[in-house]
Write a protein that holds these residues in place. Structure first.
Motif, PDB file in Angstrom:
ATOM      1  N   HIS A 191      -4.776  -8.101 -19.302  1.00  0.00           N
ATOM      2  CA  HIS A 191      -5.960  -9.044 -19.970  1.00  0.00           C
ATOM      3  C   HIS A 191      -5.640 -10.407 -19.070  1.00  0.00           C
ATOM      4  O   HIS A 191      -6.535 -11.067 -19.048  1.00  0.00           O
ATOM      5  N   ARG A 192      -4.612 -10.835 -19.302  1.00  0.00           N
ATOM      6  CA  ARG A 192      -3.973 -11.999 -18.823  1.00  0.00           C
ATOM      7  C   ARG A 192      -4.197 -12.304 -17.334  1.00  0.00           C
ATOM      8  O   ARG A 192      -4.651 -13.357 -16.964  1.00  0.00           O
ATOM      9  N   PHE A 193      -3.872 -11.348 -16.622  1.00  0.00           N
ATOM     10  CA  PHE A 193      -4.408 -11.349 -15.076  1.00  0.00           C
ATOM     11  C   PHE A 193      -5.790 -11.486 -14.666  1.00  0.00           C
ATOM     12  O   PHE A 193      -6.390 -12.276 -14.182  1.00  0.00           O
ATOM     13  N   ALA A 194      -6.480 -10.537 -15.686  1.00  0.00           N
ATOM     14  CA  ALA A 194      -8.053 -10.565 -15.596  1.00  0.00           C
ATOM     15  C   ALA A 194      -8.569 -11.980 -15.795  1.00  0.00           C
ATOM     16  O   ALA A 194      -9.390 -12.625 -15.268  1.00  0.00           O
ATOM     17  N   ALA A 195      -8.167 -12.433 -16.819  1.00  0.00           N
ATOM     18  CA  ALA A 195      -8.639 -13.878 -17.365  1.00  0.00           C
ATOM     19  C   ALA A 195      -8.200 -14.874 -16.355  1.00  0.00           C
ATOM     20  O   ALA A 195      -9.425 -15.631 -15.923  1.00  0.00           O
ATOM     21  N   PHE A 227       2.820 -12.544 -12.591  1.00  0.00           N
ATOM     22  CA  PHE A 227       2.493 -11.720 -13.607  1.00  0.00           C
ATOM     23  C   PHE A 227       3.651 -10.712 -13.430  1.00  0.00           C
ATOM     24  O   PHE A 227       4.148 -10.410 -12.363  1.00  0.00           O
ATOM     25  N   THR A 228       3.951  -9.956 -14.781  1.00  0.00           N
ATOM     26  CA  THR A 228       5.194  -9.087 -14.832  1.00  0.00           C
ATOM     27  C   THR A 228       4.296  -7.589 -14.495  1.00  0.00           C
ATOM     28  O   THR A 228       3.267  -7.510 -14.660  1.00  0.00           O
ATOM     29  N   GLY A 229       5.163  -6.678 -14.172  1.00  0.00           N
ATOM     30  CA  GLY A 229       4.993  -5.192 -14.114  1.00  0.00           C
ATOM     31  C   GLY A 229       3.712  -5.103 -12.977  1.00  0.00           C
ATOM     32  O   GLY A 229       2.755  -4.273 -13.160  1.00  0.00           O
ATOM     33  N   VAL A 230       3.983  -5.682 -11.988  1.00  0.00           N
ATOM     34  CA  VAL A 230       2.940  -5.421 -10.635  1.00  0.00           C
ATOM     35  C   VAL A 230       3.625  -4.368  -9.917  1.00  0.00           C
ATOM     36  O   VAL A 230       4.564  -4.426  -9.278  1.00  0.00           O
ATOM     37  N   ALA A 231       2.934  -3.355  -9.621  1.00  0.00           N
ATOM     38  CA  ALA A 231       3.240  -2.180  -8.901  1.00  0.00           C
ATOM     39  C   ALA A 231       2.703  -2.342  -7.551  1.00  0.00           C
ATOM     40  O   ALA A 231       1.478  -2.730  -7.613  1.00  0.00           O
ATOM     41  N   ILE A 232       3.372  -2.215  -6.354  1.00  0.00           N
ATOM     42  CA  ILE A 232       2.817  -2.355  -5.066  1.00  0.00           C
ATOM     43  C   ILE A 232       2.874  -0.818  -4.321  1.00  0.00           C
ATOM     44  O   ILE A 232       3.790  -0.112  -4.336  1.00  0.00           O
ATOM     45  N   GLN A 233       1.345  -0.386  -4.210  1.00  0.00           N
ATOM     46  CA  GLN A 233       1.400   1.094  -3.832  1.00  0.00           C
ATOM     47  C   GLN A 233       1.704   0.973  -2.265  1.00  0.00           C
ATOM     48  O   GLN A 233       0.753   0.648  -1.447  1.00  0.00           O
ATOM     49  N   ARG A 234       2.864   1.463  -1.817  1.00  0.00           N
ATOM     50  CA  ARG A 234       3.321   1.813  -0.605  1.00  0.00           C
ATOM     51  C   ARG A 234       3.055   3.160   0.017  1.00  0.00           C
ATOM     52  O   ARG A 234       3.359   3.388   1.104  1.00  0.00           O
ATOM     53  N   SER A 235       2.437   3.938  -0.732  1.00  0.00           N
ATOM     54  CA  SER A 235       2.065   5.300  -0.067  1.00  0.00           C
ATOM     55  C   SER A 235       0.992   4.969   1.119  1.00  0.00           C
ATOM     56  O   SER A 235       0.066   4.449   0.959  1.00  0.00           O
TER      57      SER A 235
END
Length: 443
Positions: A191-195, A227-235
Motif C-alpha cells: 500500500h505504501r508503495f502504491a501511494a 521499500f522493503t521486500g522487493v523481489a527482482i525476477q531474474r528468471s
C-alpha cells in the motif's frame, strides 16, 4: 513540501477500505489501454484466462467508454474508465498527457483501488501488448514473502558493443525495470508503495528523458532503495523482448511449447509491433533463431485482422477539443507548464465559448511563445522550456514559482525577446487578475 494532492491519495483509498471480516482473497490482474487497443488486449486476457482462470481480470480504460464494448462478450471482468476513477481535476489532468503518458499515469491509481478491495490478495499489472504462455506461479510465490516484484529489462550482461548500445544504454535512459509488468502483495508495504508511485505519476508522468523522466518507469529505479521486500525476477522466462533476447535462448519442445533457456516461456512483450520496430530488432538481436521468428510471425498473423475490428478505429476521446479540433503536442506541453492556465481552464477540452483554452492557444499562445508555435523551432524551444522541471499538474497552486527577480532580469538582458514575452504575459494577467495576479503568476 507536502502537497495537497497527498490528501487525495489518502482519501482515494477511503471508499474502498478493508472491512473487518475480509472475503476470500484472490488474484487480480489488470492492464491499461485506450479503446483502439482493446482487440490486442483480448489476446493478453485470453492467454490469462487459459493459464490463470482463478484470477479476476480488469481493463483500465485510458479513454472514454464506448457503446461498441460489450463486457459480456469480453475475456475481462471489469472495465474502469478515467471518469470512474474519482481523480481530482481529471479533465485538466488528462489534457496534460499523451495517450501513452495517460495510460501509464493511471496504473498506480488503479493499483491502489485494487489493493483496497476486501477480496484482494495480490495484484499483477501486464502491458496490453503482452501474451502469457504458461502459469506465473513463481512470480505469485515470490509475493508470498515479498511486497513488490519487478522484472529488469536485462538479467545478464550484454557481450557486444552493439547490444550494449541498443539495450543496456537504453535501460539507463528509460529505467532499469520494465514497467510492462509489476506485482504487488496486499500488505502494508505494498500500500505504501502504491501511494508513493501514484503521487509521482499524478504530478510527474511525462516522457522527458533529458530530465530523467520516462512516464511511470524511471521512478521504479528508486523502489529497491525506498521499500522493503522487493523481489527482482531474474528468471529469463519472464518479460522476454527484443531488448533482452540477445542473452536468452528461445526454443520449442516437441509439443510446440516455447521454452526460454529450457524453461517454459512465461510472458513475451511484443512492444513496438505496430511501428515495425519489433520485427526489425528481432531480426537484429536473434538472427537465425527459428523459435523467435516463429513467435513473431504468430503474433503478426494473429493481429493482422485486428484493424478490421470497429474498436480499432475508435478515436481517442482525449485527442481533440470538444469542437473536434485536434490537440497538438504544443498545447498539451504549454498547459502543463503553466499552472495559471490549469486554474483558468479547469476543463481545457471545452471549446464551446470564446474564452476557451483553444482560443487562448490560437490567439495568445503564439504571441507569448513564437518559437514554441513555429514548427521550425518548436522542438528546440520545448527542450529549453522543459529543462526547468516543475509539477506537470498543479491546479491547486501548491508549487511556488522558484524563479527570482534577478534570474528574470538576467534572462531579459540575454534575450530581448524574453522581455517582450514577459510584458505580454504580464499584461494578460494584469487585465484578468490585477496586480496580485501578476505577482503570483509571473514566475
Amino acid at each position: 513540501m507536502r502537497l495537497k494532492t497527498r490528501a487525495f491519495l489518502k482519501a482515494y483509498r477511503a471508499p474502498y477500505a478493508r472491512k473487518k471480516f475480509p472475503l476470500m482473497k484472490k488474484l487480480h490482474i489488470f492492464t491499461s489501454a485506450a479503446c483502439n487497443y482493446i482487440p490486442k488486449v483480448r489476446m493478453l486476457f485470453n492467454s490469462l484466462r487459459e493459464f490463470h482462470p482463478e484470477a479476476e481480470l480488469h481493463l483500465l480504460l485510458a479513454d472514454a467508454p464506448t457503446e461498441l464494448l460489450d463486457l459480456s462478450k469480453e475475456p475481462f471482468d471489469t472495465v474502469t474508465s478515467l471518469a470512474d476513477m474519482e481523480v481530482p481535476h481529471w479533465q485538466g489532468w488528462a489534457f496534460c498527457h499523451s495517450i501513452v503518458e495517460l495510460a501509464t499515469a493511471m496504473k498506480p491509481l488503479f493499483l491502489q483501488r485494487l489493493l483496497a478491495r476486501d477480496d484482494c490478495d495480490k495484484v499483477l499489472y501486464l502491458d496490453p501488448d503482452m501474451v502469457v504462455f504458461s502459469r506465473l506461479d513463481d512470480i505469485l510465490q515470490s509475493l508470498d514473502e515479498a511486497n513488490i516484484t519487478l522484472t529488469p529489462h536485462q538479467v545478464s550482461p550484454e557481450q557486444t558493443i552493439d547490444a550494449i548500445i541498443d539495450n543496456e544504454l537504453s535501460s539507463l535512459k528509460h529505467g532499469v525495470y520494465n514497467l510492462g509488468f509489476v506485482g504487488v502483495a496486499n500488505k502494508e508495504e505494498g500500500h505504501r508503495f502504491a501511494a508513493w508511485w501514484a503521487h509521482r505519476t499524478y504530478h510527474f508522468c511525462r516522457a522527458e528523458i533529458p530530465n530523467g523522466l520516462f512516464t511511470d518507469q524511471r521512478w521504479i529505479d528508486l523502489v529497491p532503495a525506498f521499500f522493503t521486500g522487493v523481489a527482482i525476477q531474474r528468471s529469463s522466462r519472464h518479460n522476454v523482448a527484443t531488448w533482452n533476447i540477445t542473452t536468452r535462448d528461445m526454443t520449442r519442445d516437441v509439443e510446440g511449447r516455447y521454452l526460454m533457456d529450457g524453461e517454459p516461456l512465461g510472458f513475451y512483450h511484443f512492444t513496438g509491433f505496430d511501428s515495425g520496430a519489433h520485427k526489425v530488432m528481432a531480426v537484429k538481436n536473434a538472427p537465425g533463431n527459428v523459435a523467435v521468428h516463429e513467435l513473431v510471425k504468430w503474433y503478426e498473423d494473429s493481429t493482422r485482422s485486428l484493424s478490421q475490428d470497429p474498436l480499432s478505429n475508435v478515436p481517442w476521446a482525449f485527442g481533440t477539443y470538444s469542437n473536434g479540433t485536434k490537440i497538438g503536442g504544443v498545447h498539451r506541453f504549454l498547459y502543463r507548464q503553466r499552472q495559471d492556465l490549469q486554474r483558468a481552464f479547469p476543463n481545457p477540452f471545452d471549446a464551446s465559448t470564446p474564452h476557451s483554452l483553444l482560443s487562448w492557444m490560437t490567439r495568445q499562445g503564439p504571441l507569448e511563445y513564437p518559437a514554441l508555435f513555429d514548427p521550425a523551432t518548436s522542438a528546440v524551444a520545448r527542450v529549453a522550456m522543459a529543462a526547468n522541471v516543475g509539477l506537470i499538474f498543479d491546479p491547486e497552486g501548491t508549487q511556488p514559482s522558484g524563479v527570482s527577480l534577478g534570474y528574470r532580469v538576467a534572462q531579459i538582458m540575454q534575450s530581448p525577446s524574453e522581455a517582450v514575452r514577459l510584458v505580454r504575459r504580464g499584461y494578460e494577467v494584469l487585465r484578468t487578475e490585477g496586480l496580485p495576479g501578476v505577482r503570483r503568476r509571473l514566475g
